[in-house]
Design a protein around this motif. Structure first.
Motif, PDB file in Angstrom:
ATOM      1  N   VAL A 217      29.305  -6.450  12.818  1.00 16.07           N
ATOM      2  CA  VAL A 217      29.417  -6.740  14.244  1.00 16.07           C
ATOM      3  C   VAL A 217      30.338  -5.715  14.913  1.00 16.07           C
ATOM      4  N   ALA A 218      31.464  -5.409  14.273  1.00 14.99           N
ATOM      5  CA  ALA A 218      32.395  -4.423  14.830  1.00 14.99           C
ATOM      6  C   ALA A 218      31.736  -3.061  14.963  1.00 14.99           C
ATOM      7  N   SER A 219      30.963  -2.652  13.952  1.00 16.50           N
ATOM      8  CA  SER A 219      30.271  -1.364  14.007  1.00 16.50           C
ATOM      9  C   SER A 219      29.261  -1.349  15.147  1.00 16.50           C
ATOM     10  N   PHE A 220      28.518  -2.436  15.298  1.00 15.58           N
ATOM     11  CA  PHE A 220      27.536  -2.533  16.374  1.00 15.58           C
ATOM     12  C   PHE A 220      28.215  -2.448  17.734  1.00 15.58           C
ATOM     13  N   LEU A 221      29.305  -3.216  17.924  1.00 22.34           N
ATOM     14  CA  LEU A 221      30.004  -3.205  19.200  1.00 22.34           C
ATOM     15  C   LEU A 221      30.591  -1.833  19.501  1.00 22.34           C
ATOM     16  N   ALA A 222      31.151  -1.182  18.490  1.00 21.00           N
ATOM     17  CA  ALA A 222      31.716   0.154  18.699  1.00 21.00           C
ATOM     18  C   ALA A 222      30.630   1.140  19.107  1.00 21.00           C
ATOM     19  N   ALA A 223      29.492   1.104  18.438  1.00 16.66           N
ATOM     20  CA  ALA A 223      28.392   2.014  18.758  1.00 16.66           C
ATOM     21  C   ALA A 223      27.860   1.735  20.157  1.00 16.66           C
ATOM     22  N   THR A 224      27.721   0.455  20.509  1.00 11.87           N
ATOM     23  CA  THR A 224      27.211   0.083  21.818  1.00 11.87           C
ATOM     24  C   THR A 224      28.175   0.505  22.919  1.00 11.87           C
ATOM     25  N   SER A 225      29.475   0.263  22.719  1.00 13.35           N
ATOM     26  CA  SER A 225      30.421   0.617  23.767  1.00 13.35           C
ATOM     27  C   SER A 225      30.515   2.129  23.941  1.00 13.35           C
ATOM     28  N   ARG A 226      30.384   2.886  22.862  1.00 13.28           N
ATOM     29  CA  ARG A 226      30.389   4.355  22.992  1.00 13.28           C
ATOM     30  C   ARG A 226      29.179   4.805  23.787  1.00 13.28           C
ATOM     31  N   ALA A 227      28.030   4.200  23.518  1.00 11.89           N
ATOM     32  CA  ALA A 227      26.804   4.612  24.203  1.00 11.89           C
ATOM     33  C   ALA A 227      26.889   4.324  25.700  1.00 11.89           C
ATOM     34  N   VAL A 228      27.569   3.254  26.074  1.00 14.01           N
ATOM     35  CA  VAL A 228      27.638   2.870  27.470  1.00 14.01           C
ATOM     36  C   VAL A 228      28.806   3.538  28.189  1.00 14.01           C
ATOM     37  N   ALA A 229      29.977   3.564  27.555  1.00 10.05           N
ATOM     38  CA  ALA A 229      31.186   3.969  28.252  1.00 10.05           C
ATOM     39  C   ALA A 229      31.448   5.470  28.237  1.00 10.05           C
ATOM     40  N   ALA A 230      31.162   6.141  27.151  1.00 12.40           N
ATOM     41  CA  ALA A 230      31.545   7.543  27.035  1.00 12.40           C
ATOM     42  C   ALA A 230      30.484   8.454  27.639  1.00 12.40           C
ATOM     43  N   PRO A 231      30.834   9.165  28.700  1.00 10.51           N
ATOM     44  CA  PRO A 231      29.862  10.092  29.283  1.00 10.51           C
ATOM     45  C   PRO A 231      29.695  11.326  28.401  1.00 10.51           C
ATOM     46  N   SER A 232      28.567  11.964  28.544  1.00 11.95           N
ATOM     47  CA  SER A 232      28.339  13.225  27.848  1.00 11.95           C
ATOM     48  C   SER A 232      29.104  14.321  28.577  1.00 11.95           C
ATOM     49  N   VAL A 233      29.433  15.357  27.835  1.00  8.70           N
ATOM     50  CA  VAL A 233      30.231  16.432  28.419  1.00  8.70           C
ATOM     51  C   VAL A 233      29.340  17.617  28.763  1.00  8.70           C
ATOM     52  N   LEU A 234      29.509  18.107  29.969  1.00 14.79           N
ATOM     53  CA  LEU A 234      28.826  19.285  30.484  1.00 14.79           C
ATOM     54  C   LEU A 234      29.797  20.451  30.330  1.00 14.79           C
ATOM     55  N   PRO A 235      29.336  21.635  29.964  1.00 21.13           N
ATOM     56  CA  PRO A 235      30.269  22.771  29.894  1.00 21.13           C
ATOM     57  C   PRO A 235      30.952  22.997  31.237  1.00 21.13           C
ATOM     58  N   ARG A 236      32.156  23.509  31.202  1.00 24.19           N
ATOM     59  CA  ARG A 236      32.891  23.836  32.428  1.00 24.19           C
ATOM     60  C   ARG A 236      32.296  25.109  33.044  1.00 24.19           C
ATOM     61  N   PRO A 237      32.323  25.211  34.368  1.00 21.73           N
ATOM     62  CA  PRO A 237      31.804  26.434  35.002  1.00 21.73           C
ATOM     63  C   PRO A 237      32.690  27.637  34.677  1.00 21.73           C
ATOM     64  N   LEU A 238      32.051  28.768  34.441  1.00 20.65           N
ATOM     65  CA  LEU A 238      32.785  30.015  34.207  1.00 20.65           C
ATOM     66  C   LEU A 238      32.976  30.784  35.509  1.00 20.65           C
TER      67      LEU A 238
ATOM     68  N   ASP B 210      28.643  25.918  38.665  1.00 17.11           N
ATOM     69  CA  ASP B 210      28.624  27.225  39.309  1.00 17.11           C
ATOM     70  C   ASP B 210      27.150  27.624  39.440  1.00 17.11           C
ATOM     71  N   ARG B 211      26.891  28.753  40.056  1.00 13.10           N
ATOM     72  CA  ARG B 211      25.511  29.196  40.287  1.00 13.10           C
ATOM     73  C   ARG B 211      24.728  29.345  38.983  1.00 13.10           C
ATOM     74  N   ASP B 212      25.343  29.964  37.971  1.00 12.04           N
ATOM     75  CA  ASP B 212      24.644  30.177  36.699  1.00 12.04           C
ATOM     76  C   ASP B 212      24.242  28.860  36.037  1.00 12.04           C
ATOM     77  N   MET B 213      25.118  27.866  36.121  1.00 12.88           N
ATOM     78  CA  MET B 213      24.804  26.561  35.527  1.00 12.88           C
ATOM     79  C   MET B 213      23.607  25.915  36.210  1.00 12.88           C
ATOM     80  N   LEU B 214      23.559  26.007  37.538  1.00  9.52           N
ATOM     81  CA  LEU B 214      22.415  25.444  38.271  1.00  9.52           C
ATOM     82  C   LEU B 214      21.136  26.209  37.951  1.00  9.52           C
ATOM     83  N   GLU B 215      21.224  27.529  37.936  1.00 10.47           N
ATOM     84  CA  GLU B 215      20.041  28.333  37.640  1.00 10.47           C
ATOM     85  C   GLU B 215      19.512  28.067  36.233  1.00 10.47           C
ATOM     86  N   ALA B 216      20.403  27.738  35.298  1.00 10.35           N
ATOM     87  CA  ALA B 216      19.992  27.457  33.916  1.00 10.35           C
ATOM     88  C   ALA B 216      19.144  26.193  33.815  1.00 10.35           C
ATOM     89  N   LEU B 217      19.184  25.344  34.823  1.00 11.30           N
ATOM     90  CA  LEU B 217      18.375  24.121  34.810  1.00 11.30           C
ATOM     91  C   LEU B 217      16.910  24.401  35.133  1.00 11.30           C
TER      92      LEU B 217
END
Length: 176
Positions: A16-37, A60-67
């Motif tokens: 149960v603890a493993s399930f709750l930890a995995a679930t809370s990470r999936a919901v609470a922790a945002p993914s990280v985007l690289p910082r603009p150079l 920055d412009r390069d990050m948007l263009e990369a999309l």
């Protein structure tokens, strides 16, 4: 295989603890985007899952263009002729950020604020134009970002409520 009752209870609690930890990470922790150079030109906040500056995403412009870019030629009420606009589709940007909401509030450098419905972004073809006729747009001429719709390809978009969504000198988007 049989376990002692206290061991079974411990394994159950661990599961149960493993399930709750995995679930809370999936919901609470945002993914990280690289910082603009380069120089930041867009901040996105609100209900997004991918961030790089606190709870916001900064590009920055390069990050948007990369999309990936889309281009179309269309006249607007604010420009002469039929320029070719090029930029990242707003729907692609929102998907990339894991945006969850119904509305995007767009704020320009001059504090103009408008709202765009999320559900219509892909079907309406709105882009964050970064180039007009192949050239980056300076702040003095509606840049660096301009929300543009393909008005000439979709005549049904030539309405005052859609024109009002076209923010130039765009600096910020907030999803709610």
């Amino acid at each position: 295989m049989s376990f002692h009752p206290s061991r079974r209870r411990a394994l159950g609690i661990l599961a149960v603890a493993s399930f709750l930890a995995a679930t809370s990470r999936a919901v609470a922790a945002p993914s990280v985007l690289p910082r603009p150079l380069g120089k930041p030109i867009l901040r996105v906040g609100g209900r997004i899952k991918v961030v790089n500056d606190g709870m916001e995403a900064v590009f920055d412009r390069d990050m948007l263009e990369a999309l990936g870019a889309r281009s179309f030629a269309t006249a607007t009420p604010w420009t002469e002729g039929v320029p070719v606009w090029e930029g990242v589709p707003l729907s692609v940007l929102m998907d990339h950020l894991g945006a969850e909401g119904t509305t995007i509030r767009a704020t320009a450098l001059n504090d103009y604020v408008t709202e765009l419905p999320m559900k219509e972004l892909a079907s309406d073809g709105a882009i964050l134009a970064m180039r007009r006729d192949g050239q980056p747009m300076p702040v003095s001429d509606k840049g660096p970002l301009f929300v543009v719709y393909p008005f000439d390809q979709r005549r049904d978009l030539k309405r005052q409520d859609v024109f009002a969504r076209c923010a130039w000198q765009l600096a910020r988007l907030d999803v709610f």
